[in-house]
Each structure stands twice: as C-alpha cells, then as structure tokens.
Design a protein around this motif. Structure first.
Motif, PDB file in Angstrom:
ATOM      1  N   MET B 205      19.162  14.547 -52.356  1.00  0.00           N
ATOM      2  CA  MET B 205      19.842  15.770 -52.779  1.00  0.00           C
ATOM      3  C   MET B 205      19.641  15.979 -54.277  1.00  0.00           C
ATOM      4  O   MET B 205      19.552  15.013 -55.026  1.00  0.00           O
ATOM      5  CB  MET B 205      21.347  15.674 -52.484  1.00  0.00           C
ATOM      6  CG  MET B 205      21.660  15.397 -51.034  1.00  0.00           C
ATOM      7  SD  MET B 205      23.438  15.230 -50.736  1.00  0.00           S
ATOM      8  CE  MET B 205      23.865  16.918 -50.432  1.00  0.00           C
ATOM      9  N   GLY B 206      19.627  17.253 -54.683  1.00  0.00           N
ATOM     10  CA  GLY B 206      19.490  17.551 -56.108  1.00  0.00           C
ATOM     11  C   GLY B 206      18.076  17.342 -56.605  1.00  0.00           C
ATOM     12  O   GLY B 206      17.860  16.867 -57.715  1.00  0.00           O
ATOM     13  N   MET B 207      17.116  17.690 -55.751  1.00  0.00           N
ATOM     14  CA  MET B 207      15.697  17.585 -56.138  1.00  0.00           C
ATOM     15  C   MET B 207      15.413  18.603 -57.247  1.00  0.00           C
ATOM     16  O   MET B 207      16.120  19.586 -57.397  1.00  0.00           O
ATOM     17  CB  MET B 207      14.807  17.944 -54.946  1.00  0.00           C
ATOM     18  CG  MET B 207      15.148  17.265 -53.639  1.00  0.00           C
ATOM     19  SD  MET B 207      14.504  15.624 -53.518  1.00  0.00           S
ATOM     20  CE  MET B 207      12.765  15.925 -53.192  1.00  0.00           C
ATOM     21  N   TYR B 208      14.358  18.380 -57.986  1.00  0.00           N
ATOM     22  CA  TYR B 208      13.981  19.414 -58.954  1.00  0.00           C
ATOM     23  C   TYR B 208      12.880  20.266 -58.348  1.00  0.00           C
ATOM     24  O   TYR B 208      12.122  19.827 -57.489  1.00  0.00           O
ATOM     25  CB  TYR B 208      13.624  18.842 -60.318  1.00  0.00           C
ATOM     26  CG  TYR B 208      12.196  18.427 -60.526  1.00  0.00           C
ATOM     27  CD1 TYR B 208      11.782  17.130 -60.263  1.00  0.00           C
ATOM     28  CD2 TYR B 208      11.264  19.329 -61.036  1.00  0.00           C
ATOM     29  CE1 TYR B 208      10.475  16.738 -60.484  1.00  0.00           C
ATOM     30  CE2 TYR B 208       9.951  18.940 -61.261  1.00  0.00           C
ATOM     31  CZ  TYR B 208       9.561  17.655 -60.986  1.00  0.00           C
ATOM     32  OH  TYR B 208       8.273  17.275 -61.201  1.00  0.00           O
TER      33      TYR B 208
END
Lengths: 309, 382, 82
Positions: B205-208
């Motif tokens: 989660m919270g990939m760029y």
C-alpha cells in the motif's frame, strides 16, 4: 512469479525481499533488508518511510515486498506502525509483527519526535533505522546522522568551511534513554549479528529499536564492490560500535582489534578532503567513544551480575 | 429514543463509542478536547477497544492511517492548528483510499491566536480529498457520526464531520443520543475491509506513481468523491429510516425556501440563528428563506435547483478566501452560473474568531441585500 | 475505483540485469559453497547450486560484491559482452 532463469528457484521463492528492485548496484541497504526479512519471517508487516527504500521497492504497480507493506509519508512511520499494531491487537491478532524501515533522514531528523512518541507510549513494534548517513534519496544532503567533516551537497567543501561542521547525533543512545526494552546497533554486512538482533527484538513485547549502518555507493562515493568491506571496516576501526542495550544494560557484541580510522575513511569521496589533523581528531573522538562504551559495559554488566545474585 | 440533557462533545463521544471503533487516537486541542477526554475516560473504563493519547495531531492522523490500512474502524477529533498539522496526512489518507472519520470542532486559525469559532480550518482543507459534512446542531452531530462511518467505509473515502467549536461542542442541551442498539441496526458492527495489511494476503500500500499513472489516480479520486454524493443522500435516507430524523437530502436542506424571494445560504450552527431571523421576518410578511449546505465536499452543484426563480441569494460564511472571493460564495456562484440562472449572489463573511452573529444581524443582512440592487462582497461587522 | 496497490514480489518483472557493465564469472571448480556471495548480494540473485555458485543474470547488476566477499576468490568480474 517469474523465476525462469533462477539458479535456485526454491531458495529464490523463499526470499521475502525480491530481486528486481531498482536500488543502485552494490546498495548496502538492500542487503540489509534481505537479512531483516529473513529473520522476521512472513508473519510481518513492514511500515516504510519515504526514502531510497520506498523508491526502489514500490514503484506502482510492482513491489519487491512479499510481506504486507505500507508507505505513507517521510516522517510518520512510527505513528503509522503504532496504528497498525494497535488495530491488529484490538482485533485480536496478537502474533503479527510490525517493523518500521526508515532512513536516517526519517529517524534522526524529520520523524524524530514521532519516533520518541512511539517509544514513550510503548507500542509493540520494531523500529529499524537504516543509517546511510545523509539524505541519499534526494541527492546526498546532510542529516543529523552525517558524521563530522563529511562532504554532502548541503555540507560542501568550500574555501571557508570543509564538510559538515557538526557532529553525528547519538540516536541509539537517545532512543535507549527512553527506557525501552531493547535498542541495538548493527550493519548490513554483519548479517549474523543483524539477524540475531531482529529475532531477539521481535521476541520482546513493546517498542524495540535497531540502528543499522548501511553503505550508500553514490552518497559515500565508494566502489560498489566494496559495500560490505566498508561496513566491516567501520566496525573494525570502532567508528561504528556494535552493541545492544537490553533493559538498560549495555553489552558490546563485537570487540574487534582496532584498526586505524584511516582504513575506513580512505577511498570514500565524502572524506577525500580530510587533512591529517582531521583524521587525528576523528581517531581521538572514536577512541574516546569506544572507551566510554567499554566503561559503560563494564559497569552495566557488573551491576547486572550483582542483581542476578 | 433516549432524550437527555448533555454537552455536545460528550454526546458525540458516546456515539463514537457505540460505532465500535478499533482505534481512537487524539491530541487535545480546544474546543475538541472534551470529545477526546471523554473517549479516553471510556477507554479507561473498558468501553472502547483502544485509545491512544499521542504526542501530536500529526501522529493522531498517522495512527489512523495505520489502523485503517490494517482494516480497522478508526476515529479522531481535532480542529484549527491541529487540523493544519494533519494537512500532509489528510491528502495521503484520501489518496491511499483509507476510510476514517474526523470530528472537526471548527475553530479560527492562527495568527492571531484565537480559540473561538469560525470555519477557516476545515474550509482550508477542502481540496484534501475528504468528504465534509457541516452540522447545524448537536442532534445532527450525533446523527452524522454513524453516517460518516458508513459513507467512509462504503466509498473508501475519509469523512470529516464539522461541528462549530463552543457553539455546538460546549452547549448543553436536550437531544436524542442514538443508542448502540439503534446504531448497530444501521452500521455493521465491524468494518469489512476490501483491502488491508494482512500477512495471509500480502499487498503493498502507498506505492509511488510515475507520471503515466499519477494523474489517473488523482482524477479517479476526484470522480469517486463526486459519486459519493449518492452515498451521502442514500445514507441520509437509511439513517432517517432507522432514527426518524432527516436533514434535507443529506447534501443540502431547504428551510422556508420554496416561496422565498431572498435566500440565506450558509453552513453550520449559524443556521439556527438564521431560522429564528427568517421566522421573525416572515411574521412581518417578508419572503425570506434558507438553503443550508450540509455537504461541502463533494459540493452539490445541484443545489442550484433551489435557486430557480429567486431574485437574490446571500452567501454567509465564516471563512475568507484571502486574495479572492470567499470559498462558499465561489462555489455557490459557480453553481448558479452553471445552471444558467440570473439570480444575483451576494457575499457576506463574518463571525470570524467567535465574533457574534446574532439573529438581528441576520435580519439586517437580509434587509440590506433586499435594498441593494447590485451584489456586494463584504465582511460583516468590521 | 483505482487503488494504488502492488502485488507481492512483482518487482521480479523488472529485469535489472540490463544495467550490468561487468558480469560475475564463477569458477565453480574452486567454489566451496560457503554461501557468502548469496548472503551479501544486494539483489539476492546469486545462489549456490550443486555445481557451485551461479548468478541469475536476469537481475545481477554487476556490482561485484560477490567477487569481493568470496573467500576463495572463485568469482571474477569480466566486461559484459552484450
């Protein structure tokens, strides 16, 4: 999973930190991550700060992580991890381990207050600071972890000032001063020590902290092939003492016969400008620190033995 | 039905408890503090599963990010400087599509320091990708909280319930506090998370996102927030069916609006004063009415339907748009223009930092709007 | 609804071997299978097989750490020919 050319698919599948990440060749951090996850095992959630690791492991949609992973911001890994663990426990999950992976920028500087909050409140998480001694992800700017005199793009070598004019923040000691059950140092190259410490830390309830020195090839200006050698030299010269503080009692884990600091400093572009006087001064600081640690260990271990009687 | 005489903050805390949160994390800031204190007291009595007194609002909202990512139902309360300290995380929470609920006890922002009410704090977070609901009284605040959890968990969008600091948080009055039994008829006892941090099903989660992907995510978030208008309406119906109370269509509420020539448009607790002002003026035969914006984000441009055939509307708001027109006025003006209406839109900002806006003031505002031919933009009282 | 999520281990779709300017060449007859190369590899892409150490060139970036840590010096870095 594409492992068609793997030379050992069985082992490759077991790795929790996968190949194909986009760290620089010779990255000292990615080696450390492999050991950390190997020691932690699959029942682990990783909370990661913005930084090199985040960038080289989590470009949408591809991830190098085989365990659940979350990145939110630069400075908030400690409270995000606290939120994960409090929610797991509230839902009755008392087994899954939560590990923070945050660089020195996140740990020493921008997220320092939040780290302190996490420690003081006692959340059951392991905070691992991977210390490569500058903000490497943004192109090598000085941090609170950057050592005295090191050349970075915000502590440059000019005609008046030569490198960082301040000293490295003693983060491990500051963290240990929170009276947490376990705080320790290690490096990516000392993988037995590192894996043992991850396992030990995870066996303890409450907040735990590891400060792990990891080479940065472009930031330190070193040969990629020497990434592990510099970490061994950092320990062998006593520049990076490897110790643990368990329930307040300090123990030195490695006591190598001392090599001169020059062994470690030479060949690193960030230290290229050092004068013999600078090196002598660094040697003096390193010796004094090592001596104080030995005295502290002696005192703590004697007190521990006395308490055990 | 459980009518009791209770302070707004304590009533909100009771309802939050009875929504069964997995995680509550707060940092005290006036005037939201009583909500936090009461939740902490409930935790010490074993009435809620977890409560963390964190070292800052930034950590409070960050803990909510972690808790929501782990699949939990999560809550915090704050306002003003506290909300601003959360600013960076507010955007991350919506971008990561993490459901959570904040009760914001609307307060003026520094500088100068001022702890009293206006709405500059949450209005300034309008572009954070959150749903924002403004309550007119404490009855609505306690009714909005269960709806907020439901909307948030269904849309995977964070929701901010805004109640005016002091005017609502510290007012003791008789309201019907929904009991757990009733809430559980409406809200699932546990959040059913579509995505969460789970070692049995590991996701990242919270990939760029690179330029080719980033805009798509942001645009999708925008479109989903617009779609959430349907959820806000639907949940008003559903909660109305359970509780017997409805507030307009959920998006806006019309009060004496149908036959009015001039409409007073505003948000929050000022509406109760406006209701009294309108009653007094109507008694004298003046055709004035109220349109209350309840859901500020997503903004219901459809509210222009209520303006059809009206000569004038005056937008009153407790916030400024420094260097430009005030924010609510701008949104309402756009809605009028987009609907092709000729209605004249007047702008009055006021009540900043707790400055009194009385029933008489509102009557004066409406009288002045009636008198002046051309629309104006003023700050009331200075 | 688009979710910015990643699936586990999908980085393996990135064949980082293309970065290489030098490749590790293993003299397997000298390899003592001590596993040092594997343990110290930043990319986790060199494994000890029955025949000895063998890099997976799909991911090997050619950093040379394996050659440096090898206690019997059976790994040599040679220019990439491609």
């Amino acid at each position: 999973m594409n492992a068609s050319n793997s030379t050992n698919p069985e082992l490759e599948n077991k790795e929790l930190f996968k190949s194909g990440h986009t760290a620089c060749a010779g990255c000292g951090v990615s080696v450390g991550l492999r050991h950390i996850l190997r020691a932690a095992g699959p029942d682990t959630i990783v909370v990661n700060a913005t930084g090199c690791v985040e960038i080289f492991t989590s470009a949408y949609p591809r991830s190098a992580w085989s365990v659940p992973y979350i990145h939110c911001l630069f400075e908030n890994t400690a409270p995000v991890a606290a939120g994960v663990v409090e929610t797991l426990r509230a839902q009755g999950n008392d087994h899954t381990k939560v590990i923070v992976i945050a660089g020195d920028g996140a740990s020493y500087d921008i997220g320092f207050g939040h780290l302190s909050g996490m420690l003081e409140r006692g959340h059951d998480a392991l905070y691992i600071s991977y210390d490569n001694e500058a903000y490497m992800n943004t192109g090598v700017q000085r941090s609170g972890a950057t050592p005295w005199k090191a050349n970075t793009t915000t502590s440059q070598v000019g005609s008046v000032f030569k490198g960082k004019m301040q000293y490295k923040k003693p983060l491990t000691e500051i963290v240990a001063a929170h009276s947490i059950p376990y705080a320790a140092t290690s490096t990516s190259a000392h993988y037995i020590d590192l894996q043992n410490k991850v396992k030990k830390a995870l066996s303890i309830k409450g907040p735990k902290f590891l400060n792990v020195l990891m080479t940065c090839v472009p930031g330190w200006g070193t040969e990629p092939s020497l990434s592990m050698q510099y970490l061994k030299d950092a320990v062998d010269t006593h520049v990076w003492p490897v110790y643990e503080i368990e329930n307040g009692f300090l123990k030195m884990n490695l006591k190598p016969e001392k090599k001169p600091v020059e062994t470690y400093l030479k060949g690193q572009k960030r230290f290229k400008h050092l004068t013999p006087e600078d090196i002598a001064q660094i040697q003096k600081m390193v010796d004094e620190k090592w001596d104080s640690l030995l005295w502290k260990e002696k005192c703590d271990q004697e007190r521990l033995a006395a308490l055990k009687k | 039905m459980m009518r009791k005489t209770i302070e707004g903050s304590f009533a909100v805390a009771e309802v939050v408890r009875d929504c069964v949160p997995d995680l509550v994390a707060c940092f005290p800031i006036t005037p939201s503090t009583h909500i936090a204190e009461e939740l902490d007291r409930m935790y010490t009595d074993g009435q809620i599963k977890s409560y963390t007194a964190v070292e800052s609002e930034f950590s409070a909202i960050s803990m909510l990010v972690g808790g929501s990512a782990a699949g939990g139902r999560v809550f915090t309360t704050t306002d003003a400087q506290g909300l601003f300290l959360m600013h960076e995380v507010l955007f991350a929470a919506s971008g990561m599509r993490l459901p959570m609920v904040i009760v914001n006890a609307n307060r003026a922002v520094s500088a100068p320091l001022n702890i009293w009410n206006d709405q500059q704090d949450s209005i300034s977070e309008r572009d954070a990708g959150w749903i924002q609901i403004y309550c007119k009284n404490n009855q609505e605040a306690v009714d909005a909280v269960p709806q907020a959890f439901k909307i948030s968990e269904d849309t995977l969008l964070p929701v901010m319930v805004c109640m005016d600091g002091f005017y609502l948080t510290h007012i003791v009055e008789q309201i019907d506090v929904p009991q757990k039994e009733l809430i559980m008829k409406y809200l699932p006892a546990k959040r059913n998370a579509q995505y969460k941090l789970d070692t049995q099903n590991p996701i990242s989660m919270g990939m760029y996102a690179m330029p080719k992907d980033y805009q798509g995510f942001r645009d999708d978030l925008h479109l989903d927030i617009l779609k959430a208008k349907e959820n806000v309406k639907k949940e008003m119906e559903a909660w109305g069916a359970v509780s017997g109370r409805r507030y307009g269509n959920g998006l806006w509420e019309e009060i004496n609006a149908e036959d009015a020539d001039i409409l007073f448009v505003a948000m929050g607790s000022i509406i109760e004063n406006a209701e009294l002002a309108v009653d007094k003026m109507r008694a004298k035969g003046k055709k004035v009415g109220i349109v209350r914006i309840r859901c500020y984000r997503p903004f219901p441009a459809e509210v222009a339907k209520a303006f059809v055939g009206k000569k004038k509307i005056v937008v009153f708001e407790k916030a400024l748009g420094f260097g430009a027109s005030p924010p609510l006025y701008t949104d309402v003006s756009n809605a009028v223009r987009e609907a092709g209406l000729k209605t004249k839109v007047y702008s009055i900002a006021g009540g900043l930092g707790g400055k009194d806006v009385t029933v008489e003031h509102i009557m004066e505002m409406l009288a002045r709007v009636k008198k002046e031919k051309e629309p104006f933009q003023i700050v009331w009282g200075d | 609804m688009k979710m910015p999520l990643g699936k586990p281990g999908t980085s393996m779709e990135n064949k980082t071997g293309g970065w290489r300017t030098e490749r590790p060449q293993v003299d397997q007859s000298k390899c003592i299978k001590c596993n040092q190369c594997h343990l110290n590899c930043p990319d986790g892409c060199i494994f000890v097989t029955q025949k000895g150490a063998q890099p997976n060139y799909d991911y090997c970036k050619g950093c040379g750490v394996c050659a440096q840590v090898c206690p019997v010096k059976c790994i040599k870095m040679v220019p990439e020919e491609k």
